[in-house]
Scaffold this active site. Structure first.
Site, short mmCIF file in Angstrom:
data_model
loop_
_atom_site.label_atom_id
_atom_site.label_comp_id
_atom_site.label_asym_id
_atom_site.label_seq_id
_atom_site.Cartn_x
_atom_site.Cartn_y
_atom_site.Cartn_z
N ASN A 62 13.82 -12.68 5.56
CA ASN A 62 12.95 -12.93 4.18
C ASN A 62 11.69 -13.51 4.25
O ASN A 62 11.82 -14.62 4.88
CB ASN A 62 13.83 -13.11 2.97
N GLN A 63 10.70 -13.05 3.59
CA GLN A 63 9.44 -13.48 3.49
C GLN A 63 9.00 -13.35 2.00
O GLN A 63 8.92 -12.57 1.32
CB GLN A 63 8.47 -12.40 4.29
N GLU A 64 9.05 -14.86 1.36
CA GLU A 64 8.95 -15.28 0.01
C GLU A 64 7.24 -15.29 -0.20
O GLU A 64 6.44 -15.53 0.73
CB GLU A 64 9.67 -16.29 -0.43
N ASN A 65 7.01 -15.44 -1.50
CA ASN A 65 5.74 -15.52 -1.94
C ASN A 65 5.78 -16.02 -3.16
O ASN A 65 6.50 -16.25 -4.06
CB ASN A 65 4.92 -14.17 -2.24
N TYR A 68 6.50 -14.42 -6.89
CA TYR A 68 7.99 -14.11 -6.46
C TYR A 68 8.23 -12.71 -6.07
O TYR A 68 8.60 -12.12 -4.96
CB TYR A 68 9.00 -14.51 -7.36
N CYS A 73 12.91 -8.84 1.23
CA CYS A 73 14.10 -9.12 1.78
C CYS A 73 14.08 -8.88 3.30
O CYS A 73 13.13 -8.12 3.63
CB CYS A 73 15.32 -8.52 1.25
N GLU A 75 16.22 -7.47 5.17
CA GLU A 75 16.42 -6.12 5.63
C GLU A 75 15.53 -5.15 5.72
O GLU A 75 15.08 -4.32 6.44
CB GLU A 75 17.80 -5.44 4.83
N CYS A 112 21.03 -6.53 -1.04
CA CYS A 112 20.86 -6.09 -2.37
C CYS A 112 20.73 -4.64 -2.52
O CYS A 112 20.43 -3.81 -1.76
CB CYS A 112 19.49 -6.85 -2.70
N CYS A 115 17.54 -2.99 -1.04
CA CYS A 115 17.73 -2.78 0.43
C CYS A 115 18.69 -1.57 0.63
O CYS A 115 18.28 -0.85 1.66
CB CYS A 115 18.04 -3.96 1.00
N1 THU Z 1 17.44 -11.51 0.17
C1 THU Z 1 17.28 -10.84 1.25
O1 THU Z 1 16.58 -11.08 2.11
N2 THU Z 1 18.33 -9.73 1.28
C2 THU Z 1 19.08 -9.35 0.36
O2 THU Z 1 19.69 -8.28 0.67
C3 THU Z 1 19.32 -10.08 -0.77
C4 THU Z 1 18.41 -11.34 -1.19
C5 THU Z 1 16.51 -12.76 -0.14
C6 THU Z 1 15.36 -12.25 -1.00
C7 THU Z 1 14.62 -13.74 -1.64
O3 THU Z 1 13.87 -14.34 -0.45
C8 THU Z 1 16.11 -14.77 -1.25
O4 THU Z 1 16.94 -13.77 -0.50
C9 THU Z 1 16.87 -14.84 -2.65
O5 THU Z 1 16.91 -13.70 -3.52
#
Ligand code: THU
Length: 160
Positions: A62-65, A68, A73, A75, A112, A115
């Site tokens: 996962n690559q956040e910002n 948000y 995610c 996947e 999620c 995904c």
């Molecule tokens: N996240 C994923 O990478 N995959 C998922 O299927 C569920 C959530 C990440 C998104 C965010 O960076 C962090 O988990 C919290 O939600």
């Protein structure tokens, strides 16, 4: 009026040691990918490994910002990379693991909804099921033989 009942089936392995050897090795790669996640806001690191029919293994995390919703995610990071790099390849397996600095993740963490929708697109496109394995940092590993089990009643191109 009639009722529609949808049943879904998952397999559950007690631990990573129960997995077939090739899946265990993919899970180890997913764990490594997980350690490289960029998740400073949620502190929830997710890693994934995709096995393609051309033998390639594509990793993602996962690559956040700071904005948000602009993050992505693990996947989808991996599946879109696979789609961009190997457009002809079919995805055979997706292996996912998640960990958090906030609390232990000892039960399977499923992908999620967004995904699942993204994975559905590729499963439908390739006309072959994608096996999906998911776990936390430890404990049991859940497995679905197809994305269909995780997203029954999918929205797809047949509606367009
Ligand atoms: N996240 C994923 O990478 N995959 C998922 O299927 C569920 C959530 C990440 C998104 C965010 O960076 C962090 O988990 C919290 O939600």
């Amino acid at each position: 009026m009639k009722q529609i009942k949808i049943e879904t089936v998952l397999q559950v392995f007690d631990s990573i040691d129960e997995l077939p050897v090739n899946i265990k090795s993919l899970m180890k790669k997913a764990v490594e990918a997980r350690s490289k996640a960029y998740a400073p806001y949620s502190k929830f690191n997710v890693g994934t490994a995709l096995l393609l029919d051309n033998g390639e293994v594509v990793l993602g995390n996962n690559q956040e910002n700071a904005s948000y919703p602009s993050g992505l995610c693990a996947e989808r990071t991996a599946i879109y990379y696979a789609g961009a790099q190997y457009p002809q390849a079919r995805i055979l397996k997706i292996v996912i693991t998640a960990t958090s600095t906030q609390k232990p993740t000892t039960s399977p963490i499923p992908p999620c909804g967004a995904c699942r929708q993204a994975i559905a697109e590729y499963e439908i496109k390739q006309k072959e099921p994608i096996e999906i394995y998911f776990m936390g940092e430890s404990g049991s590993v859940a497995m679905s033989k197809s994305l269909e089990n995780l997203l029954p009643f999918v929205f797809d191109k047949s509606a367009l």
